[in-house]
Design an enzyme around this catalytic site. Structure first.
Site, mmCIF file in Angstrom:
data_model
loop_
_atom_site.group_PDB
_atom_site.id
_atom_site.type_symbol
_atom_site.label_atom_id
_atom_site.label_comp_id
_atom_site.label_asym_id
_atom_site.label_seq_id
_atom_site.Cartn_x
_atom_site.Cartn_y
_atom_site.Cartn_z
ATOM 1 C CE LYS A 29 -4.133 0.043 2.067
ATOM 2 N NZ LYS A 29 -4.809 -0.342 3.286
ATOM 3 N NE ARG A 98 -6.398 4.361 4.958
ATOM 4 C CZ ARG A 98 -7.684 3.985 4.750
ATOM 5 N NH1 ARG A 98 -7.837 2.710 4.612
ATOM 6 N NH2 ARG A 98 -8.738 4.973 4.730
ATOM 7 N N GLY A 107 -7.990 -7.720 5.016
ATOM 8 C CA GLY A 107 -8.696 -7.577 6.054
ATOM 9 C C GLY A 107 -8.191 -8.233 7.248
ATOM 10 C CG MET A 109 -2.443 -7.569 9.684
ATOM 11 S SD MET A 109 -0.543 -6.988 9.234
ATOM 12 C CE MET A 109 -0.737 -6.380 7.295
ATOM 13 N NE ARG A 343 -5.196 -4.960 -4.168
ATOM 14 C CZ ARG A 343 -5.598 -5.188 -2.954
ATOM 15 N NH1 ARG A 343 -5.017 -5.305 -1.697
ATOM 16 N NH2 ARG A 343 -7.017 -5.365 -2.788
ATOM 17 C CG HIS A 459 -5.079 -36.344 5.585
ATOM 18 N ND1 HIS A 459 -5.925 -36.984 5.073
ATOM 19 C CD2 HIS A 459 -4.035 -36.869 5.618
ATOM 20 C CE1 HIS A 459 -5.582 -38.073 4.902
ATOM 21 N NE2 HIS A 459 -4.073 -38.115 5.322
ATOM 22 N NE ARG A 582 7.175 -45.032 -13.598
ATOM 23 C CZ ARG A 582 6.761 -43.874 -13.453
ATOM 24 N NH1 ARG A 582 5.974 -43.393 -14.347
ATOM 25 N NH2 ARG A 582 7.365 -43.132 -12.600
ATOM 26 N NE ARG A 637 11.774 -47.992 -15.021
ATOM 27 C CZ ARG A 637 10.954 -47.338 -14.138
ATOM 28 N NH1 ARG A 637 11.350 -46.195 -13.444
ATOM 29 N NH2 ARG A 637 9.888 -47.849 -13.577
ATOM 30 C CD GLU A 767 15.255 -45.117 -10.027
ATOM 31 O OE1 GLU A 767 14.375 -44.769 -9.981
ATOM 32 O OE2 GLU A 767 15.632 -46.181 -10.845
ATOM 33 C CB SER A 786 16.658 -40.562 -17.004
ATOM 34 O OG SER A 786 15.449 -39.842 -16.730
ATOM 35 C CB CYS A 854 11.779 -39.664 -16.218
ATOM 36 S SG CYS A 854 12.737 -40.886 -15.441
ATOM 37 C CE1 TYR A 874 14.578 -36.914 -20.661
ATOM 38 C CE2 TYR A 874 16.662 -36.605 -21.924
ATOM 39 C CZ TYR A 874 15.541 -37.613 -21.025
ATOM 40 O OH TYR A 874 15.869 -38.778 -20.882
HETATM 41 C C1 PEP Z 1 11.537 -42.341 -10.214
HETATM 42 O O1 PEP Z 1 12.091 -43.020 -9.269
HETATM 43 O O2 PEP Z 1 11.813 -41.032 -10.133
HETATM 44 C C2 PEP Z 1 11.078 -42.889 -11.381
HETATM 45 C C3 PEP Z 1 10.835 -42.311 -12.251
HETATM 46 O O3 PEP Z 1 10.917 -44.282 -11.391
HETATM 47 P P1 PEP Z 1 9.511 -44.943 -10.663
HETATM 48 O O4 PEP Z 1 8.523 -43.728 -10.403
HETATM 49 O O5 PEP Z 1 9.054 -45.764 -11.811
HETATM 50 O O6 PEP Z 1 10.460 -45.732 -9.523
HETATM 51 MG MG MG Z 2 12.402 -45.245 -9.624
#
Ligand code: PEP
Ligand code: MG
Length: 902
Positions: A29, A98, A107, A109, A343, A459, A582, A637, A767, A786, A854, A874
C-alpha cells in the site's frame, strides 16, 4: 556505535520519497501510494513507517530509537502542507492509520480512522464541514469504536449493541436516521464502554492516539488470523507490516461524496471495460460491511460526471504506468476525487492469460513479459475438466477450493464404502468431517473429496492435490453425520447414495449431477479448437504465449508414457519424445501370470518358456510406441517392479492353503507357491529386489526386453519408419551393475540390429543416492542419465514414497517444516544437490552426456526452473503436464534473463 546507527536509521518515508519498487520496506500500500503521489495523482498526503520499524518493535516490544522523532518531523511537515494541526480544536487535521504488508493480506490486520478527534476537535470538524454536526459526531463515535477494538481490545459487540439501542430508541433500523444529538449521546455511551473495559478515559491527546494506533497496527501482524493467513498463503512471518499515516478524506459528507472500488479490466475474464462499485455518502468500511448496496461504477457518470471522467483518466494512466490490471480504491469528498490505494490486481487463471495477450497487443509489454506474467499452475488449472458454463444448479455450500477439477458422484461416508462402490464402476464422492491416513484407500477410489473442516493444508487437501483429485475442504455449512451416513446442508438431508457435484476450483458444492465438459484449453491442445479461427480470447492468448515459450525454451519436453494411446496424446500436447516408458506396466493384466512364473520358476525350462511367451508381446508393445513417436527418441526402461506388486499376496495365499488343507484337498502346488512367495517376501520391497537387481538375479529377463526393443526398432526401420530407442537401466547404484547389463545388451543389439542402421543408446536412471555420488564412474558406462527423482527423494530423505504423504506430511506442512511436499516439488537443497553433483560429475567424465529427468518433478513448475538452472537437456512428465512443462521451461529462460532460443 550500534546505538548511533539505530538513531540514524530511516524509519519514516514521506509519500513523495517512496516508489513502487520499495514494497519490501514500505509494504504494497505504502509503495503504491508513493508511486501515485509521484505520478502527480490526487493522493491525500501522508507518510509510511517502514516494515523494519515493525520488525524492530516486534523483536524488542518497544519502538526503535529514533522512530518517535521521525514521526514527529513527518507529522509537522504534513501539518504544514495541509495548513492544519492534528487535533486542532478549530480546524483539526485527522489521519487514518493503516496497515500494509509486502503481500496483500486483505482484512487480516488493523486500521484506525479519524485519529485526532477529541471532545474539542469534534466541534472544529463540524464547523469546518459547514456546520455538519451529525457528520462530526458520527466520525468521533467511529474513532472510539475502532480505537477501542483495535488498540484496547474492547469487544466490538458492546459498541454494536449501544448503536442498536440508540436506533431502537429512535424507532429506526437505519444509521442515517440518527441525528447529531443521538450521535453525541452515543459517543458518551461509547466512552463509558471504553472506560469500563480499559479502566481509563478515552485518550484526548491526538499524538497519544496516533502512537497507540501505530503500535496496534504493528501488533496486528501477529494476530491469530493474520498468522493463520500467512501460513496458508506461505507469506514469511518475519516480513512485518508497514504503517501508513494518511490525511483523512471523507466520503460521507453528503450526496456529493462517496467511495468506491474499481478494476481496470475484468479480473474474472480479463475482458476490457470498467468494472467497479460505488456507494454515495459513505466511507470505505461501509462498503466492506455491506451496510448499504453499492451501485455499478458506471452510475457515477450520472452522479458526478467530472469525478467520473477524472477517475477513468487516472485508471487509464495507471494501467499504462503499471502495464497491468490495477485495482483501485477511491473516495470523493464533496466533488473532489482522491485515490486511496492501487495495486496490481489479483485475477483468475483465465484472466491472467487473456490480459497478458491484450497487453502485448496494446504495446504495453512484450511477449517475454507476457510469459513472465502467467505460470504453469494457472495453465494446469485451465486444463482441468470443468462444469458446463450454462448449468442451472445453485450451490448449497461453499468451502475452500483445495484441489482443482470438477467431480460428480454418489455420496459415501467411509473409505471402505468408497472402495466397494468404485469397484462396481461407480463415481463416488467421499464426504468426511476431515480425512486422516485411514481414509487413503477411499480417497484413491473416490472421484472427489468433500470435507466440512480443514483448510488448504489439511490432510484432505494435501493428499488430494498430490493425487490430482478434486477436493473441496472446510465446507462448514455441511453437518456430517458419519454413523447415520448422511449430511445436512441448507435444510436438506443428503444420504449415502445421493449424488453431489463439487468444484475444486471455486469450492462450490451442488446437489445432483452437474454436467462436466473438457476445458477449452485441452480442446485446443487436442487440436479440436483452432486458435486462428475460434472467437475465444483465452484460447488465442494461450496459443500465442505457448508458441513464444516454445521458441524460448532450452529444455526439451518429453513424456512418461507406456501405451500407444498415451504417447499419441502426449505428442498432441507437444511432447518431443518419451523420457520414460515403464515396462513393468506392460506386465499387468493377463501377462501377470507369466511374470509370476518367471520370478518363481522352479522347474527346468519354466522360465525360458515364460520368456519366450513374453518376447513377441513386448516386441508388439514397442512397435506400437515407436510408430506413434515416429522418429522421436523413446527411452524404454527395463523392468522395475517392486516385487510385491507381481506376487500373490502372502497372507491371502497362506489362508487359502490353510483352508484347503483343512478340507483335506490336495494342495501340493499351492504349498510350493506359498513357499516360493515366502522365500521372496520382503519387509521393504521398495528397497529390495527391484530394477537392475532383479535383472541380474533372473537370467534372461533383461535380455528378452533388450531383444524385443531392438527387434521392434529394426522392424520399424524396415517398414520405412524411424525408431530411436534408448535403453535405460533402473536403480543402478554402482557402475559394475550397469557394466554387467551393458555387456550383455550390446551383444544382443549387435546381433539384432545388423546393418539396419538402427542405433540404440544405453543409459541409466540416477535414482539411488550412491549413483548420484559416483556419477563420474557411472558415466563411463552410460550414454545418458535420467534422474528418477521419485526414488531419489525417497532414498535421499528416507521417506517411504507410498506411505508418508498420507501419514504425516500434513503435520510437516502445518509446522512449516515443508512449504510443499518434496515429492511434489524438488527439494533443491538436498535432493537437488544430488542432481547437481551427478550432472556436473557425469558431464565432466563424459562430455555430451545426455541428461534428463523422469520423476514426477519433471512436470512441476518450480522444479522445471531448477532443472533448467542445472543444465539438463530435457524434462519428462505425464502427458497432461507436458504443456505446463513447456510453458515453465520458456519462463525459466525469461526469468534467468537468458535469451536462449532453440
Ligand atoms: C523415479 O524413481 O523417479 C522414477 C521415475 O521411477 P519410478 O517412479 O518408476 O520408480
Ligand atoms: Mg524409480
Amino acid at each position: 556505535m550500534a546505538a548511533q546507527e539505530t538513531v540514524d536509521h530511516k524509519y519514516v518515508y514521506d509519500f513523495s520519497e517512496g516508489n513502487k519498487e520499495l514494497k519490501e520496506l514500505l509494504g504494497g500500500k505504502g509503495a503504491n501510494l508513493a508511486e501515485m503521489t509521484n505520478l502527480g495523482l490526487p493522493v491525500p498526503p501522508g507518510f509510511t513507517i517502514t516494515t523494519e520499524a515493525c520488525q524492530a518493535y516486534l523483536a524488542t516490544g518497544r519502538e526503535p530509537d529514533g522512530l518517535a522523532g521521525q514521526i514527529e518531523a513527518h507529522l509537522e511537515s504534513l501539518e504544514r502542507a495541509m495548513g492544519k494541526r492534528l487535533g486542532d480544536p478549530q480546524d483539526p487535521l485527522l489521519v487514518s492509520v493503516r496497515s500494509g504488508a509486502k503481500f496483500s493480506m486483505p482484512g487480516m490486520m488493523e486500521t484506525v480512522l479519524n485519529v485526532g478527534l477529541n471532545d474539542q476537535s469534534v466541534e472544529g470538524l463540524a464547523a469546518q464541514a459547514g456546520n455538519n454536526e451529525r457528520f462530526a459526531w458520527d466520525s468521533y463515535r467511529r474513532l472510539i469504536q475502532m480505537f477501542g477494538k483495535t488498540v484496547c481490545e474492547v469487544p466490538s459487540e458492546e459498541f454494536e449493541h449501544a448503536l442498536d439501542e440508540a436506533k431502537h430508541a429512535k424507532g429506526t433500523h437505519n444509521d442515517l436516521d440518527l441525528d447529531a444529538d443521538d450521535l453525541r449521546g452515543l459517543v458518551d455511551a461509547y466512552k463509558k464502554i471504553f472506560l469500563k473495559h480499559t479502566g481509563r478515559e478515552f485518550p484526548q491527546q491526538p499524538r497519544e492516539q496516533l502512537d497507540l494506533a501505530i503500535r496496534a497496527v504493528f501488533e496486528s501482524w501477529n494476530a491469530e488470523r493474520a498468522v493463520l493467513y500467512r501460513r496458508q498463503e506461505r507469506i514469511p512471518a518475519e516480513l512485518g507490516t508497514a504503517v501508513n499515516v494518511v490525511t483523512m478524506v471523507f466520503g460521507n459528507l453528503g450526496p456529493d461524496s462517496g467511495t468506491g472500488v474499481a478494476f481496470t479490466r475484468d479480473p474474472a475474464s480479463g475482458a476490457q471495460g470498467i468494472y467497479g462499485d460505488y456507494l454515495a455518502n459513505a466511507q470505505g468500511e461501509d462498503v466492506v460491511a455491506g451496510i448499504r448496496n453499492t451501485v455499478p461504477l458506471q452510475e457515477l457518470e450520472q452522479l458526478d460526471k467530472a469525478s467520473y471522467d477524472e477517475l477513468l483518466g487516472i485508471m487509464a494512466r495507471l494501467e499504462e504506468h503499471y502495464k497491468d490490471l490495477c485495482d483501485i480504491e477511491f473516495t470523493i469528498e464533496r466533488g473532489k476525487l482522491w485515490m486511496l490505494q492501487t495495486r496490481v490486481g489479483k485475477r483468475t487463471a483465465a484472466a491472467a492469460f487473456v490480459i497478458a495477450g491484450q497487453l502485448v497487443d496494446e504495446g504495453l509489454i512484450d511477449l517475454d513479459e507476457a510469459l513472465h506474467r502467467v505460470n504453469g499452475a494457472q495453465l494446469a488449472q485451465l486444463m482441468f475438466p470443468r462444469f458446463q458454463l450454462d448449468h442451472e444448479f445453485q450451490p448449497v455450500a461453499t468451502g475452500i477450493g483445495a484441489s482443482p477439477g470438477a467431480a460428480s458422484g454418489t455420496v459415501v461416508f467411509t473409505s471402505a464404502r468408497a472402495v466397494e462402490l468404485a469397484a462396481e464402476g461407480k463415481s463416488v464422492i467421499l464426504v468426511r468431517r476431515e480425512t486422516n491416513p485411514d481414509d487413503l484407500n477411499g480417497m484413491i477410489a473416490a472421484k472427489g473429496i468433500l470435507t466440512s473442516r480443514g483448510g488448504k493444508t489439511s490432510h484432505a487437501a494435501v493428499v488430494a492435490r498430490g493425487m490430482g483429485k478434486t477436493c473441496v475442504s472446510g465446507a462448514d455449512e455441511i453437518e456430517v453425520n458419519v454413523p447415520a451416513k448422511r449430511f445436512t446442508v441448507a435444510g436438506q438431508t443428503v444420504a449415502e447414495g445421493d449424488v453431489v457435484s463439487i468444484d475444486g476450483t471455486t469450492g462450490k458444492v451442488y446437489l445432483g449431477e452437474v454436467p462436466v465438459m473438457p476445458s477449452e484449453v485441452v480442446q485446443y491442445f487436442e487440436g479440436s479448437l483452432d486458435p486462428e479461427h475460434v472467437d475465444n480470447a483465452l484460447v488465442r492468448a494461450v496459443h500465442r504465449i505457448m508458441t513464444h515459450a516454445d521458441g524460448k525454451r532450452r529444455l526439451a519436453v518429453r513424456t512418461n508414457a507406456d501405451t500407444g494411446a498415451d504417447a499419441a496424446r502426449a505428442r498432441r500436447f507437444g511432447a518431443e519424445g518419451i523420457g520414460l516408458c515403464r515396462t513393468e506396466h506392460m506386465f499387468l493384466g493377463d501377462r501377470r501370470e507369466l511374470v509370476e512364473r518367471l520370478i518363481l520358476a522352479r522347474a527346468p525350462g519354466e522360465r525360458e518358456a515364460a520368456l519366450a511367451a513374453l518376447l513377441p508381446l513386448q516386441r508388439a508393445d514397442f512397435e506400437e510406441i515407436f510408430r506413434e513417436m515416429d522418429g522421436l527418441p523413446v527411452t524404454v526402461r527395463l523392468i522395475d517392479p517392486p516385487l510385491h506388486e507381481f506376487l500373490p499376496p502372502l497372507e491371502q495365499l497362506a489362508v487359502n492353503v490353510a483352508v484347503a488343507q483343512e478340507r483335506g484337498e490336495d494342495v501340493a502346488k499351492e504349498e510350493a507357491l506359498l513357499a516360493a512367495v515366502r522365500r521372496m517376501h520382503e519387509e521393504n520391497p521398495m528397497l529390495g529386489l527391484r530394477g537392475v537387481r532383479l535383472g541380474l538375479v533372473i537370467p534372461g529377463l533383461f535380455a528378452m526386453q533388450v531383444r524385443a526393443i531392438a527387434e521392434a526398432a529394426v522392424s520399424c526401420a524396415r517398414g520405412g519408419g524411424a525408431a530411436k530407442p534408448e535403453i535405460m537401466v533402473p536403480l543402478v547404484g554402482a557402475v559394475q551393475e550397469l557394466e554387467t547389463v551393458r555387456a550383455e545388451a550390446e551383444k544382443i543389439i549387435a546381433e539384432v540390429v545388423g546393418d539396419s542402421g538402427v542405433e540404440v543408446l544405453i543409459g541409466t536412471m540416477i535414482e539411488v543416492p550412491r549413483a548420484a555420488l559416483t556419477a563420474g564412474q557411472i558415466a563411463e558406462a552410460a550414454e545418458f542419465f535420467s534422474f528418477g527423482t521419485n526414488d531419489l527423494t525417497q532414498m535421499g530423505w528416507g521417506f517411504s514414497r507410498d506411505d508418508v504423504e498420507g501419514a504425516f506430511f500434513w503435520r510437516y506442512l502445518e509446522l512449516g517444516i515443508f512449504g510443499i511436499s518434496p515429492f511434489e516439488s524438488i527439494d533443491r537443497d538436498g535432493v537437488g544437490r544430488l542432481v547437481r553433483i551427478a550432472a556436473e560429475e557425469g558431464r565432466a567424465a563424459r562430455p555430451g552426456l545426455k541428461l534428463g529427468v523422469c520423476g514426477e518433478h519433471g512436470g512441476d513448475p518450480d522444479s522445471v526452473h531448477f532443472f533448467h538452472e542445472v543444465g539438463l537437456d530435457y524434462v519428462s512428465c505425464s502427458p497432461f503436464r507436458v504443456p505446463v512443462a513447456r510453458l515453465e521451461a520458456g519462463r525459466a529462460v525469461v526469468e534467468t534473463g537468458g535469451s536462449d532460443s532453440r
